[in-house]
Design a protein around this motif. Sequence first.
Motif, PDB file in Angstrom:
ATOM      1  N   ARG A 246      82.631 106.702 -23.754  1.00 36.94           N
ATOM      2  CA  ARG A 246      84.002 106.378 -24.155  1.00 36.94           C
ATOM      3  C   ARG A 246      84.157 104.883 -24.426  1.00 36.94           C
ATOM      4  N   ALA A 247      83.551 104.070 -23.562  1.00 37.86           N
ATOM      5  CA  ALA A 247      83.626 102.617 -23.749  1.00 37.86           C
ATOM      6  C   ALA A 247      82.926 102.186 -25.025  1.00 37.86           C
ATOM      7  N   ASN A 248      81.779 102.799 -25.325  1.00 37.47           N
ATOM      8  CA  ASN A 248      81.054 102.480 -26.557  1.00 37.47           C
ATOM      9  C   ASN A 248      81.879 102.818 -27.784  1.00 37.47           C
ATOM     10  N   ALA A 249      82.505 103.987 -27.776  1.00 37.64           N
ATOM     11  CA  ALA A 249      83.316 104.401 -28.930  1.00 37.64           C
ATOM     12  C   ALA A 249      84.492 103.454 -29.134  1.00 37.64           C
ATOM     13  N   ALA A 250      85.180 103.114 -28.047  1.00 36.95           N
ATOM     14  CA  ALA A 250      86.319 102.196 -28.151  1.00 36.95           C
ATOM     15  C   ALA A 250      85.878 100.820 -28.642  1.00 36.95           C
ATOM     16  N   LEU A 251      84.735 100.352 -28.127  1.00 35.18           N
ATOM     17  CA  LEU A 251      84.219  99.042 -28.524  1.00 35.18           C
ATOM     18  C   LEU A 251      83.792  99.046 -29.988  1.00 35.18           C
ATOM     19  N   VAL A 252      83.081 100.071 -30.414  1.00 38.62           N
ATOM     20  CA  VAL A 252      82.666 100.166 -31.817  1.00 38.62           C
ATOM     21  C   VAL A 252      83.888 100.157 -32.724  1.00 38.62           C
ATOM     22  N   ASN A 253      84.932 100.879 -32.332  1.00 35.95           N
ATOM     23  CA  ASN A 253      86.168 100.900 -33.110  1.00 35.95           C
ATOM     24  C   ASN A 253      86.720  99.484 -33.296  1.00 35.95           C
ATOM     25  N   ARG A 254      86.755  98.709 -32.222  1.00 39.42           N
ATOM     26  CA  ARG A 254      87.288  97.352 -32.318  1.00 39.42           C
ATOM     27  C   ARG A 254      86.376  96.439 -33.132  1.00 39.42           C
ATOM     28  N   ILE A 255      85.070  96.604 -32.969  1.00 41.20           N
ATOM     29  CA  ILE A 255      84.118  95.782 -33.725  1.00 41.20           C
ATOM     30  C   ILE A 255      84.257  96.039 -35.224  1.00 41.20           C
ATOM     31  N   VAL A 256      84.374  97.300 -35.585  1.00 47.97           N
ATOM     32  CA  VAL A 256      84.502  97.659 -37.004  1.00 47.97           C
ATOM     33  C   VAL A 256      85.784  97.082 -37.594  1.00 47.97           C
ATOM     34  N   LYS A 257      86.840  97.068 -36.800  1.00 48.58           N
ATOM     35  CA  LYS A 257      88.091  96.474 -37.286  1.00 48.58           C
ATOM     36  C   LYS A 257      87.926  94.976 -37.532  1.00 48.58           C
ATOM     37  N   ARG A 258      87.132  94.316 -36.685  1.00 51.43           N
ATOM     38  CA  ARG A 258      86.897  92.876 -36.869  1.00 51.43           C
ATOM     39  C   ARG A 258      85.905  92.603 -37.987  1.00 51.43           C
ATOM     40  N   HIS A 259      85.011  93.569 -38.234  1.00 51.43           N
ATOM     41  CA  HIS A 259      83.948  93.378 -39.230  1.00 51.43           C
ATOM     42  C   HIS A 259      83.915  94.574 -40.186  1.00 51.43           C
ATOM     43  N   PRO A 260      84.766  94.582 -41.188  1.00 53.56           N
ATOM     44  CA  PRO A 260      84.770  95.686 -42.160  1.00 53.56           C
ATOM     45  C   PRO A 260      83.455  95.817 -42.914  1.00 53.56           C
TER      46      PRO A 260
ATOM     47  N   ILE B  96      71.600 112.657 -27.501  1.00 51.94           N
ATOM     48  CA  ILE B  96      72.788 113.269 -26.895  1.00 51.94           C
ATOM     49  C   ILE B  96      73.889 112.228 -26.723  1.00 51.94           C
ATOM     50  N   PHE B  97      73.519 111.050 -26.204  1.00 51.24           N
ATOM     51  CA  PHE B  97      74.504 109.987 -26.019  1.00 51.24           C
ATOM     52  C   PHE B  97      75.038 109.529 -27.369  1.00 51.24           C
ATOM     53  N   LEU B  98      74.150 109.342 -28.333  1.00 52.91           N
ATOM     54  CA  LEU B  98      74.564 108.897 -29.662  1.00 52.91           C
ATOM     55  C   LEU B  98      75.519 109.917 -30.295  1.00 52.91           C
ATOM     56  N   LYS B  99      75.214 111.185 -30.162  1.00 50.89           N
ATOM     57  CA  LYS B  99      76.068 112.239 -30.710  1.00 50.89           C
ATOM     58  C   LYS B  99      77.445 112.213 -30.045  1.00 50.89           C
ATOM     59  N   ARG B 100      77.461 111.978 -28.745  1.00 48.87           N
ATOM     60  CA  ARG B 100      78.728 111.922 -28.012  1.00 48.87           C
ATOM     61  C   ARG B 100      79.594 110.758 -28.494  1.00 48.87           C
ATOM     62  N   VAL B 101      78.974 109.604 -28.691  1.00 50.31           N
ATOM     63  CA  VAL B 101      79.715 108.435 -29.173  1.00 50.31           C
ATOM     64  C   VAL B 101      80.250 108.682 -30.577  1.00 50.31           C
ATOM     65  N   ARG B 102      79.420 109.248 -31.429  1.00 51.49           N
ATOM     66  CA  ARG B 102      79.848 109.539 -32.811  1.00 51.49           C
ATOM     67  C   ARG B 102      81.033 110.518 -32.821  1.00 51.49           C
ATOM     68  N   LYS B 103      80.991 111.517 -31.960  1.00 53.00           N
ATOM     69  CA  LYS B 103      82.075 112.501 -31.895  1.00 53.00           C
ATOM     70  C   LYS B 103      83.370 111.827 -31.438  1.00 53.00           C
ATOM     71  N   LEU B 104      83.284 110.969 -30.428  1.00 53.76           N
ATOM     72  CA  LEU B 104      84.466 110.252 -29.948  1.00 53.76           C
ATOM     73  C   LEU B 104      85.020 109.320 -31.029  1.00 53.76           C
ATOM     74  N   LEU B 105      84.140 108.674 -31.751  1.00 56.90           N
ATOM     75  CA  LEU B 105      84.573 107.793 -32.843  1.00 56.90           C
ATOM     76  C   LEU B 105      85.333 108.570 -33.905  1.00 56.90           C
ATOM     77  N   ARG B 106      84.809 109.729 -34.237  1.00 58.20           N
ATOM     78  CA  ARG B 106      85.431 110.548 -35.288  1.00 58.20           C
ATOM     79  C   ARG B 106      86.765 111.133 -34.818  1.00 58.20           C
ATOM     80  N   GLU B 107      86.771 111.701 -33.604  1.00 60.90           N
ATOM     81  CA  GLU B 107      87.957 112.411 -33.135  1.00 60.90           C
ATOM     82  C   GLU B 107      89.052 111.477 -32.622  1.00 60.90           C
ATOM     83  N   SER B 108      88.667 110.369 -32.011  1.00 57.88           N
ATOM     84  CA  SER B 108      89.662 109.479 -31.407  1.00 57.88           C
ATOM     85  C   SER B 108      90.099 108.351 -32.329  1.00 57.88           C
ATOM     86  N   TYR B 109      89.207 107.941 -33.244  1.00 57.91           N
ATOM     87  CA  TYR B 109      89.507 106.764 -34.063  1.00 57.91           C
ATOM     88  C   TYR B 109      89.374 107.006 -35.566  1.00 57.91           C
ATOM     89  N   GLY B 110      88.932 108.197 -35.954  1.00 61.14           N
ATOM     90  CA  GLY B 110      88.798 108.498 -37.377  1.00 61.14           C
ATOM     91  C   GLY B 110      87.723 107.693 -38.059  1.00 61.14           C
TER      92      GLY B 110
END
Length: 240
Positions: free
Chosen positions: A167-181, A221-235
Amino acid sequence: MRKERRSCLDRPVLALFAAVALLVVCCAATAALAAPPGFDPEAKVLNIFTPLRLKLTAEYSQEHYGTYTADLKQPKMIVLHYTAFHTFDDSYKFFLPPYLDTEERADISSGGLVNVSAHYLVDRDGTIYQLASEDVICRHVIGFNYTAIGIENVGDGADDLTPAQARANAALVNRIVKRHPSIEYLIGHQQYQNSNLPHFKLYLEKDRSYQFTPKQDPGFIFLKRVRKLLRESYGIVLKN
């Protein structure tokens, strides 16, 4: 009558306390949002990049990417890892020294003096620590350091990683992507040398004797979980 008067007198006082409390909350929120450039407002900063480490990083960059710089400009990818240590303390102590432990990491000792590191270190409870500014090159993935932000997760194997870290990875990736399009790719370290994946077009290595090392972190498995959270929680859907 006295009771009514006391109540009426208390109202301005209560309003004042409420206004002060609101001001404190707003100031705290503003302070959190006003993180220095390159730093995540929700991460705990433990910056390990001293002037010496920056110099060693620039030398590494010159040798492997052809440019004497420690600057990471317009990153294109994010790489997820695990540390191979079960505790935060052991993980942090491993990254802290500026010089590579050539006995511990004999497999990459020919590649340069600077120690391995990553921009972020995520503890098992999901707490995020920032070890380097996002505009600094970290040594964490052969051939891609010049363009990659690294996220390390405390764990001594794929089975040791936690849902809180995902969950922390997905949230962090979301913020990083917003800072770095400019970021287009998200990979696990185990994928970095796969020339059939889209991210591989970014591969750059001037020293042809510096070879890939086999990796299995953080696990699919971990990578798949992060990708799913990114897609479902942050689009967010990133290529690999």
